[in-house]
Design an enzyme around this catalytic site. Sequence first.
Site, mmCIF file in Angstrom:
data_model
loop_
_atom_site.group_PDB
_atom_site.id
_atom_site.type_symbol
_atom_site.label_atom_id
_atom_site.label_comp_id
_atom_site.label_asym_id
_atom_site.label_seq_id
_atom_site.Cartn_x
_atom_site.Cartn_y
_atom_site.Cartn_z
ATOM 1 N N GLU A 20 0.828 -1.208 0.000
ATOM 2 C CA GLU A 20 0.000 0.000 0.000
ATOM 3 C C GLU A 20 0.870 1.270 0.000
ATOM 4 O O GLU A 20 0.541 2.265 -0.649
ATOM 5 C CB GLU A 20 -0.926 0.009 1.225
ATOM 6 C CG GLU A 20 -2.020 -1.050 1.218
ATOM 7 C CD GLU A 20 -1.551 -2.420 1.726
ATOM 8 O OE1 GLU A 20 -0.328 -2.628 1.954
ATOM 9 O OE2 GLU A 20 -2.417 -3.317 1.885
ATOM 10 N N HIS A 674 19.184 6.118 -10.858
ATOM 11 C CA HIS A 674 18.194 5.986 -9.788
ATOM 12 C C HIS A 674 17.395 7.254 -9.565
ATOM 13 O O HIS A 674 16.418 7.255 -8.843
ATOM 14 C CB HIS A 674 18.873 5.523 -8.497
ATOM 15 C CG HIS A 674 19.477 4.173 -8.676
ATOM 16 N ND1 HIS A 674 20.803 4.001 -8.989
ATOM 17 C CD2 HIS A 674 18.921 2.951 -8.665
ATOM 18 C CE1 HIS A 674 21.038 2.708 -9.146
ATOM 19 N NE2 HIS A 674 19.925 2.060 -8.951
#
Length: 736
Positions: A20, A674
């Site tokens: 979540e 990244h």
Amino acid sequence: MSPFPKSTVLGYPRIGPRRELKRALESYWDGRSTRAELDQVGAEIRERTWRGLAELGLEGLPSNTFSLYDQVLDTAVLLGAVPARYREADDPYFAMARGTAGPVTAQRSSVSGGTWGAKPPEGLAPLRMTKWFDTNYHYIVPEIGPETVFKLDAGKPLAEVREARALGFETRPVVVGPVTFLLLAGALDRLDDVLGCYEELLSTLAAEGVEWLQLDEPALVGDRTPDELDAVATAYERLGALGARPGLFVASYFGELGESLPVLAGTPVEAIGVDLVRGGVPGADLSGKIVVAGVVSGRDVWRTSPERALATLGAVRAAQVVVSTSCSLLHVPYDVGAEPDLEPSLKARLAFAEQKVAEVVALARAGFHGASPVDPSVALPGPVVAEGRSPYAVRAAAQAEHLRLPALPITTIGSFPQTGELRAARAALAAGTLPESDYERQVEAEIERVIRVQERLGLDVLVHGEPERNDMVQYFAEHLDGFAVTQNGWVQSYGSRCTRPPILHGDVSRPAPITVRWAAYAQSLTGKPVKGMLTGPVTIVAWSFVRDDLPLRDVVFQVADAVRDEVRDLEAAGVSIIQVDEPALRELLPLRRGAQADYLEWAVAAYRRATSGAGDRTQIHTHLCYSDADQILAAIDGLDADVTTIESARSGARILGAVGAFGRGLGPGVYDIHSPRVPGADEVEDLLRRTLGVLPVERVWVNPDCGLKTRTYEQVEASLANVVTATRRVRESLGA
Ligand SMILES: CN1c2c(nc(N)[nH]c2=O)NC[C@@H]1CNc1ccc(C(=O)N[C@@H](CCC(=O)N[C@@H](CCC(=O)N[C@@H](CCC(=O)O)C(=O)O)C(=O)O)C(=O)O)cc1
Ligand SMILES: N[C@@H](CCS)C(=O)O
Ligand SMILES: [Zn+2]
């Protein structure tokens, strides 16, 4: 000070049982939701965790183990160590973690989406990220300079204590301890200053009625110099001397405290956490201390032997023995119950976080007295056999003749963006709603797209883009015997990014070729060489949960044989460059120097075994990232790869000088993949020129510092176009 609870855990997963938090973070970063909505998801995860732990019967509940990105970054914020350049960003916390795209109010960042245009204005690079000790978790490296002014901001731990209290739970806040924090930042000389903040934190928590504080000091399980041991003594003498304060629980994990134990035991801290899975029962006199005994492993997924754990607990001599996990449960998935498809006989051997908490509770209730620890009965390892190819000079000549590459060949590390369509297709394939032939056509279409993009951009050595892989380790595990994979066994790797580490539970072998059809298909589309792409044996094992009845090295050699079969088949299919990635080579390095040489010897031997079947004109590449490679340079050299691509962009290219001695091909990453930030051609050119100041041009390759799977096509195409422009400028100026 209230008594320490009888059972506890050092920390708990926080990504959410169905990830979540990942979804909430990526939605917020994409500008699809607000900070308040993100915080609400965090609150729900924390509530669910505390309620779950209490329902399982755990007595000592931790707080402040939740993080929106990383607990080391949280500690930097707690201590006010936010570099000035991030302070004006829209969201300084995520700016430090992920960088920003440009003028701070103009655009939002994105991991999953493409909301940063192809030509973003100059933005902020993120702070450096690297591996958390010997795990596959990555933390943000605090940036501390002489200008850093430490100033306590206890908002987060205080808010979590109050939030738990409102739900009816008293908790023990967890914070990274001062010595570990400063060692990770390379700034132990600032101990005196940070201790002022920690003292203030203790007073603040005491005023709040907090009974215990956990200070995590995993750095104490490594080799520590006399000065560092002095710092441990200074820190905990000083904090212990504070008048009104919570009880101090210093948690060590990932190994044995060794020489740090008597030092810590000599300070006024009340409780010491010891890892009794990786380390032995402490020999030092701890009769005046509470020992928080980590007998349930936080680093594997196997059930705990109650007999062995009870015997170990019974052997600890202390004022009180508290049953705990060996480290935070951050490193294991949530619940075996969420895995309906696992073989029942394997499932019966497994314990994820929820089951491990139940084990802790059961052990604490069982009672334990005066027993002696049971010896672990693991088989002895077999001999290390070194294998090798022809001398490099012979191979290099054969490869130059065969491949005919330009100077400064441009390539990538393997993966291209994993699109939502691909992930959805893979999910549909697994659910049985998409026929395999349709899925394979989709993968082929993606490979063709990747090949055409690279041709258009002007790259020299192409890749197929890895669209068929959910993950560079899980994909291989799914195709090898001896492994099981999970449906929901997600473990946080960094920020919102997770992996599902496979479970290596039996003997490993390769029933059939794995990557050959995709590599051959990609090569059939282009006249340029396409690199075959494999994951190395150490990395496959490092990023899996591994059986504990065989020595690790024997398991790695089994995997090496499977990889060797694949190398041979790729070569036979006409693939002339094969990359065997070993980004986890550094990760498995034992934390104590005494055990490192043995590990490096067999890890290098396993890699050489995996690649030893390749003929002279087949060029073997390897790739490492997040490696802090300095410590293992000789081993990287020992891999004997024809070309090594290595992360250097995010670590400031400091590695270049050190690897200058390699006598073979080298591709220092020219930009950090990244961050969503697109590097400018000028900055890539500058990096290349600096590289050429250290390395001869014949040996230099040009590539990003890792795979591109977490980026969007828009970002990738813009970045690679700048890389090509920069390389062409340098080639021209060299007349190459
Ligand atoms: C290179 N790195 C890796 C490490 N460890 C690995 N095991 N793998 C690595 O690549 N360690 C060091 C570095 C940095 N770490 C990471 C780790 C993870 C990611 C990453 O991008 N992870 C993805 C998940 C990848 C995956 O397994 N994908 C699956 C499932 C995708 C999915 O979420 N499916 C949806 C349904 C589909 C849909 O409709 O979208 C679902 O399950 O809900 C797949 O592709 O099939 C991540 O998103 O976290 C990068 C670097
Ligand atoms: N070949 C892999 C290596 C990542 S470390 C990739 O490109 O994603
Ligand atoms: Zn990488």
